[in-house]
Write an enzyme that holds these catalytic residues in place. Structure first.
Site, short mmCIF file in Angstrom:
data_model
loop_
_atom_site.label_atom_id
_atom_site.label_comp_id
_atom_site.label_asym_id
_atom_site.label_seq_id
_atom_site.Cartn_x
_atom_site.Cartn_y
_atom_site.Cartn_z
N ARG A 127 0.82 -1.29 0.05
CA ARG A 127 -0.04 -0.19 0.09
C ARG A 127 1.00 1.41 -0.21
O ARG A 127 0.43 2.41 0.39
CB ARG A 127 -0.83 0.02 1.36
CG ARG A 127 -1.95 -1.30 1.38
CD ARG A 127 -2.66 -1.38 2.67
NE ARG A 127 -3.57 -2.46 2.59
CZ ARG A 127 -4.31 -2.82 3.71
NH1 ARG A 127 -4.23 -1.70 4.60
NH2 ARG A 127 -4.93 -3.80 3.72
N CYS A 146 -1.87 14.45 -15.06
CA CYS A 146 -1.08 13.28 -16.13
C CYS A 146 -0.61 12.30 -15.54
O CYS A 146 -1.05 11.33 -15.95
CB CYS A 146 -0.65 14.25 -17.21
SG CYS A 146 -1.26 15.54 -18.20
N ARG A 166 -1.46 8.51 -17.14
CA ARG A 166 -2.66 8.43 -17.96
C ARG A 166 -2.39 8.79 -19.42
O ARG A 166 -2.96 8.50 -20.37
CB ARG A 166 -3.98 8.87 -17.19
CG ARG A 166 -3.87 10.45 -17.05
CD ARG A 166 -5.37 11.22 -16.88
NE ARG A 166 -5.14 12.51 -16.71
CZ ARG A 166 -5.16 13.40 -17.98
NH1 ARG A 166 -5.41 12.79 -18.99
NH2 ARG A 166 -5.06 14.60 -17.61
N HIS A 207 1.34 9.63 -26.51
CA HIS A 207 1.08 10.33 -27.85
C HIS A 207 2.16 11.23 -28.19
O HIS A 207 2.80 11.74 -27.27
CB HIS A 207 -0.34 11.06 -28.00
CG HIS A 207 -0.35 11.78 -26.66
ND1 HIS A 207 -1.07 11.31 -25.62
CD2 HIS A 207 -0.13 13.14 -26.40
CE1 HIS A 207 -1.16 12.36 -24.56
NE2 HIS A 207 -0.46 13.48 -25.06
#
Length: 264
Positions: A127, A146, A166, A207
């Site tokens: 954890r 992000c 992400r 990207h």
């Protein structure tokens, strides 16, 4: 950092054309991972110059728990200016979530202090996690996180860290993010009495913006150079004790910088 170049080449060759929030357009792949052994050098991209001053000051600013860019501006760092309001406010972004996550009963949780203490007391815990993705406050943030979530892992006296990002701007953002979290791993390792292990970068929507493609191709023509070494002031024993002058980068010999516009 050959694996970073291989990553960029993979997206150029196999990426899907997508629209995006900024209206710029991207070539995108979903899901990618890179691993960096921090015993082999500091993972700062050498095929173009990366602005270490901004990386260090931004990380120290995150650790201050601030929502205002005043500290960054004071030190000549402008990377957050595009998203700040006229008073320099960004809302409850990374640092606020790291150091002051609000609870329903009105308390606030210092995730950074908590995870450092957990590493010291229960290093085998599963954890050892810090999250910036607070669903209840996303709408109040100038820019949703992000790099959203990271986890520490202790084995054989070494501290490793894995980041989940992400949304990954491969040309401009990812080299910055790799160096930032690698540095955080070195810092946490020092204050918990551990040696650095690996930094593992995991990306979601990875990207290249369409106005970065030529720059990416130019970078791919360059040969990576030997990674530099990051030295930390050994006298600093608490995370909040680090200052800019406590970091020394040795042996950084990058290729020249390559300019590219930021997608806002």
């Amino acid at each position: 950092m050959q694996q970073y170049l291989d990553f960029m080449r993979h997206v150029l060759e196999h990426g899907t054309e997508k629209t995006d929030r900024t209206g710029t357009g991207t070539l995108s792949v979903f899901g990618h991972q890179m691993r960096f052994d921090l015993q082999e050098g500091f993972p700062l991209v050498t095929t173009k110059r990366t602005h270490l001053k901004s990386i260090i000051h931004e990380l120290l600013w995150f650790l201050q728990g601030s929502s205002n860019v005043a500290y960054l501006r004071e030190h000549g760092v402008t990377i957050w200016d595009e998203w700040a309001d006229p008073d320099g406010e960004l809302g409850p972004v990374y640092g606020v979530q790291w150091r002051s996550w609000p609870t329903p009963d009105g308390r606030h949780i210092d995730q950074i202090a908590q995870v450092v203490e957990q590493i010291r007391r229960t290093p085998d815990s599963r954890r050892l996690i810090v999250s910036a993705w607070n669903v209840g406050e996303i709408e109040q943030m100038a820019l949703p996180p992000c790099h959203a979530f990271f986890q520490f892992y202790v084995a054989d006296g070494r501290l490793s860290c894995q980041l989940y990002q992400r949304s990954a701007d491969i040309f401009l953002g990812v080299p910055f993010n790799i160096a930032s979290y690698a540095l955080l791993t070195l810092m946490v390792a020092q204050v918990t009495g551990l040696k650095p292990g690996e930094f593992i970068w995991t990306g979601g929507d990875c990207h290249l913006y369409t106005n970065h493609l030529e720059q990416a191709r130019k970078q791919l023509t360059r040969e990576p150079r030997t990674l530099p070494v990051m030295r930390l002031n050994p006298d600093v024993r608490e995370l909040d004790g680090f200052r800019f002058e406590d970091f020394t980068l040795e042996g950084y010999d990058p290729h020249p910088g390559i300019k590219a516009p930021v997608a806002v």
